[in-house]
Design an enzyme around this catalytic site. Structure first.
Site, PDB file in Angstrom:
ATOM      1  CG  ASP A 101      -1.639  -1.389   1.107  1.00 22.43           C
ATOM      2  OD1 ASP A 101      -2.012  -1.726   0.052  1.00 22.43           O
ATOM      3  OD2 ASP A 101      -2.007  -1.537   2.457  1.00 22.43           O
TER       4      ASP A 101
HETATM    5  N1  URA Z   1      -0.783  -5.883   4.050  1.00 22.07           N
HETATM    6  C1  URA Z   1      -1.514  -4.595   4.218  1.00 22.07           C
HETATM    7  O1  URA Z   1      -2.874  -4.283   4.391  1.00 22.07           O
HETATM    8  N2  URA Z   1      -0.966  -3.627   3.874  1.00 22.07           N
HETATM    9  C2  URA Z   1       0.161  -3.629   2.982  1.00 22.07           C
HETATM   10  O2  URA Z   1       0.597  -3.324   2.257  1.00 22.07           O
HETATM   11  C3  URA Z   1       0.949  -5.051   2.323  1.00 22.07           C
HETATM   12  C4  URA Z   1       0.161  -5.889   3.526  1.00 22.07           C
END
Ligand code: URA
Length: 231
Positions: A101
């Site tokens: 993310d």
């Molecule tokens: N899980 C999440 O919630 N976000 C990420 O970026 C990676 C794993």
């Protein structure tokens, strides 16, 4: 490999354009004009297009320390993307093996080897990912059992695969998961009524984020890392 496949892979020409190039006598192999676009190349053949040597480039495997604020995509209208951090040619050929993310930091792998990417990311491989997690509220010890058993995430048919949670202090933990559902770590903690405020990926399979890499820095994977990652 066939000549047309080779040229379409290592130049900007499509296979049908390569046929036209061959017809126009613009392609030679070992100095001799080629007659057929489907000519089978030997490994030591020298292919020239318009008197310029065309060479196969080998696959690239890169680890990047993703900083906050970058999107794991090839382009984005609004935010910088992880490819912006790389100062290398043919960046658009790279695929991201397991996205993070925009507000997650840590290990991102990039490659132009589609098969290797598949071996890392295919759900069947259950490749382990390790995250360092900080939360808004204290982490309930019950999360250890719940995550080991599997969590019912909103909108998912199956429970999450068993995951290992190690509580480091009241608001931080290390979590190992073996799949990569959308926003998985944040949703697992949300299922416990908690909220992830910082998330950092340390490992993908056997590959560990190099502690020498500052956020935004990257390096090529070693031969051992490339091999072991998919074993
Ligand atoms: N899980 C999440 O919630 N976000 C990420 O970026 C990676 C794993």
């Amino acid at each position: 490999m066939r000549l047309d496949k080779f040229l379409s892979q290592y130049t900007n020409y499509s296979r049908s354009q390569v046929q036209q190039l061959v017809k126009a006598h613009r392609v030679t192999i070992n100095g001799e004009p080629v007659k057929k676009a489907d000519h089978k190349l030997a490994s030591d053949d020298q292919v020239m297009l318009d008197n310029q040597r065309i060479e196969a480039f080998s696959s690239r495997y890169i680890m990047l320390h993703k900083p906050l604020g970058y999107v794991c995509a090839n382009s984005d209208g609004e935010h910088p993307v992880v490819l912006d951090l790389l100062d290398i040619p043919r960046k658009q050929d790279l695929q991201i093996a397991g996205r993070l993310d925009i507000d997650t930091t840590g290990l991102v792998l990039l490659t132009d080897d589609g098969q290797w990417n598949h071996r890392i990311t295919a759900p069947k491989q259950e490749c382990t990912k390790i995250y360092l997690v900080s939360t808004a509220d204290p982490i309930n010890e019950a999360a250890i059992q719940l995550f080991a058993h599997g969590v019912q995430l909103h909108g998912e048919k199956n429970l999450t695969l068993p995951a290992q949670l190690e509580i480091l202090d009241s608001h931080t933990a290390r979590l190992q998961i073996h799949e990569g559902k959308y926003h998985q770590v944040k949703r697992m903690f949300a299922a416990m009524g908690n909220r992830v405020v910082q998330l950092h990926r340390e490992h993908i399979g056997s590959i560990q984020l190099d502690p020498m890499l500052a956020p935004g820095e990257y390096r090529a994977l070693t031969a051992a890392e490339i091999q072991e990652a998919t074993q």
